[in-house]
Design a protein around this motif. Sequence first.
Motif, PDB file in Angstrom:
ATOM      1  N   GLY A   1      -0.461  14.236   4.295  1.00 24.50           N
ATOM      2  CA  GLY A   1       1.195  13.161   4.497  1.00 24.50           C
ATOM      3  C   GLY A   1       0.813  12.284   2.843  1.00 24.50           C
ATOM      4  N   LEU A   2       1.254  13.394   1.745  1.00 26.07           N
ATOM      5  CA  LEU A   2       1.281  12.461   0.674  1.00 26.07           C
ATOM      6  C   LEU A   2       2.201  11.082   0.746  1.00 26.07           C
ATOM      7  CD1 LEU A   2      -0.333  12.289  -2.405  1.00 26.07           C
ATOM      8  CD2 LEU A   2       1.786  13.623  -2.906  1.00 26.07           C
ATOM      9  N   ARG A   3       1.713  10.305   0.367  1.00 28.25           N
ATOM     10  CA  ARG A   3       2.236   9.101   0.137  1.00 28.25           C
ATOM     11  C   ARG A   3       2.611   8.243  -1.198  1.00 28.25           C
ATOM     12  NH1 ARG A   3       1.138   3.737   3.589  1.00 28.25           N
ATOM     13  NH2 ARG A   3       3.508   2.544   3.981  1.00 28.25           N
TER      14      ARG A   3
ATOM     15  N   ILE B   1       0.933  -0.762  -0.310  1.00 27.94           N
ATOM     16  CA  ILE B   1      -0.769   0.205   0.012  1.00 27.94           C
ATOM     17  C   ILE B   1       0.776   1.239   0.118  1.00 27.94           C
ATOM     18  CG2 ILE B   1      -1.576   1.180   0.658  1.00 27.94           C
ATOM     19  CD1 ILE B   1      -2.543  -1.312   0.042  1.00 27.94           C
ATOM     20  N   GLY B   2       0.334   2.628  -1.011  1.00 24.41           N
ATOM     21  CA  GLY B   2       1.538   3.175  -0.599  1.00 24.41           C
ATOM     22  C   GLY B   2       2.618   3.211  -1.287  1.00 24.41           C
ATOM     23  N   ASN B   3       3.433   2.360  -2.018  1.00 19.46           N
ATOM     24  CA  ASN B   3       4.483   2.341  -1.713  1.00 19.46           C
ATOM     25  C   ASN B   3       4.927   2.101  -3.649  1.00 19.46           C
ATOM     26  OD1 ASN B   3       5.990   3.641  -0.386  1.00 19.46           O
ATOM     27  ND2 ASN B   3       6.799   1.513   0.757  1.00 19.46           N
ATOM     28  N   GLN B   4       3.450   1.331  -4.213  1.00 25.07           N
ATOM     29  CA  GLN B   4       3.421   0.745  -5.141  1.00 25.07           C
ATOM     30  C   GLN B   4       2.117   0.670  -5.816  1.00 25.07           C
ATOM     31  OE1 GLN B   4       4.108  -3.675  -4.871  1.00 25.07           O
ATOM     32  NE2 GLN B   4       6.149  -2.675  -4.409  1.00 25.07           N
ATOM     33  N   PRO B   5       2.404   1.292  -6.930  1.00 28.35           N
ATOM     34  CA  PRO B   5       0.547   1.478  -7.818  1.00 28.35           C
ATOM     35  C   PRO B   5      -0.351   0.331  -7.425  1.00 28.35           C
ATOM     36  CG  PRO B   5       2.118   1.289  -9.144  1.00 28.35           C
ATOM     37  CD  PRO B   5       3.230   0.627  -7.859  1.00 28.35           C
ATOM     38  N   GLN B   6      -1.175   0.629  -8.270  1.00 26.23           N
ATOM     39  CA  GLN B   6      -2.389  -0.383  -8.480  1.00 26.23           C
ATOM     40  C   GLN B   6      -2.334  -0.721  -9.163  1.00 26.23           C
ATOM     41  OE1 GLN B   6      -6.541   0.430  -6.283  1.00 26.23           O
ATOM     42  NE2 GLN B   6      -5.356   0.705  -4.373  1.00 26.23           N
ATOM     43  N   HIS B   7      -2.369  -2.117  -9.995  1.00 23.73           N
ATOM     44  CA  HIS B   7      -2.524  -2.603 -11.239  1.00 23.73           C
ATOM     45  C   HIS B   7      -4.256  -3.035 -11.345  1.00 23.73           C
ATOM     46  CE1 HIS B   7       0.928  -1.831 -12.035  1.00 23.73           C
ATOM     47  NE2 HIS B   7       1.629  -2.726 -11.158  1.00 23.73           N
ATOM     48  N   PHE B   8      -4.435  -1.933 -13.056  1.00 23.97           N
ATOM     49  CA  PHE B   8      -6.342  -2.703 -13.035  1.00 23.97           C
ATOM     50  C   PHE B   8      -6.116  -3.999 -13.588  1.00 23.97           C
ATOM     51  CE2 PHE B   8      -8.212   0.290 -10.287  1.00 23.97           C
ATOM     52  CZ  PHE B   8      -7.833   1.322 -10.860  1.00 23.97           C
ATOM     53  N   GLY B   9      -7.279  -4.572 -13.924  1.00 24.28           N
ATOM     54  CA  GLY B   9      -8.365  -5.832 -14.687  1.00 24.28           C
ATOM     55  C   GLY B   9      -8.989  -4.517 -16.441  1.00 24.28           C
ATOM     56  N   ASP B  10      -9.283  -5.015 -17.007  1.00 25.01           N
ATOM     57  CA  ASP B  10     -10.108  -3.978 -18.254  1.00 25.01           C
ATOM     58  C   ASP B  10     -11.537  -4.199 -17.516  1.00 25.01           C
ATOM     59  OD1 ASP B  10      -8.497  -5.293 -21.085  1.00 25.01           O
ATOM     60  OD2 ASP B  10      -8.367  -3.743 -20.056  1.00 25.01           O
ATOM     61  N   GLY B  11     -11.617  -4.902 -16.408  1.00 26.05           N
ATOM     62  CA  GLY B  11     -13.153  -4.503 -16.208  1.00 26.05           C
ATOM     63  C   GLY B  11     -14.533  -5.071 -16.680  1.00 26.05           C
ATOM     64  N   THR B  12     -15.575  -5.264 -15.877  1.00 29.19           N
ATOM     65  CA  THR B  12     -16.816  -6.294 -16.265  1.00 29.19           C
ATOM     66  C   THR B  12     -17.734  -4.418 -15.968  1.00 29.19           C
ATOM     67  OG1 THR B  12     -16.394  -7.639 -14.955  1.00 29.19           O
ATOM     68  CG2 THR B  12     -18.141  -7.637 -15.027  1.00 29.19           C
TER      69      THR B  12
END
Lengths: 113, 112
Positions: B29-31, A97-108
């Motif tokens: 606090g932007l992370r 959380i916070g350090n890495q981006p979320q990666h998304f599916g193509d959606g339903t």
Amino acid sequence: DVKVTQSSRYLVKRTGEKVFLECVQDMDHENMFWYRQDPGLGLRLIYFSYDVKMKEKGDIPEGYSVSREKKERFSLILESASTNQTSMYLCASSGQIGNQPQHFGDGTRLSIL
Amino acid sequence: EDQVTQSPEALRLQEGESSSLNCSYTVSGLRGLFWYRQDPGKGPEFLFTLYSAGEEKEKERLKATLTKKESFLHITAPKPEDSATYLCAAVNSGGSNYKLTFGKGTLLTVNP
């Protein structure tokens, strides 16, 4: 590359049905998310899971539940579908959380008639 | 409450006409600040993460920058294939540290 796969691109269901949306990720990510996206409202978080069998409510959990029995799979359940749940549903995963981006599916794209 | 505001809502450019998209944020606090691209009918595709003011990231015709209050996505000499909705999102360092706050996006159209 991270791959998040959602089981259906389009789904049409009837009011009152129980609906299951499935999501699988292949990167061994701890965290998985379900969002819905509506015009003018943007992305809204429904539920989040940070580990197997663990879940937390997001901003709009009413009418939904989730299940995470295996690390790679996160299911969204509409207990009794209603027309106001017609929407684009997006699943995402992330490693931290916070350090890495979320990666998304193509959606339903779900339509409730 | 955390807020992310993107402007403009829509932007129409001619091919080759450089411009910038804005993302203003109010986050305790932007992370991390994330930029995504979303094509019609598809999920958001991750572009950049920015962690601290002054940081810059580049990819092809796109460059993202970050200050203490806002982020910019600069598009240099855009092409029609750059047409998409661009989303930014912020995460704070507070208790609900899983939550991304998304802006509503900028719809970019690049005409040939």
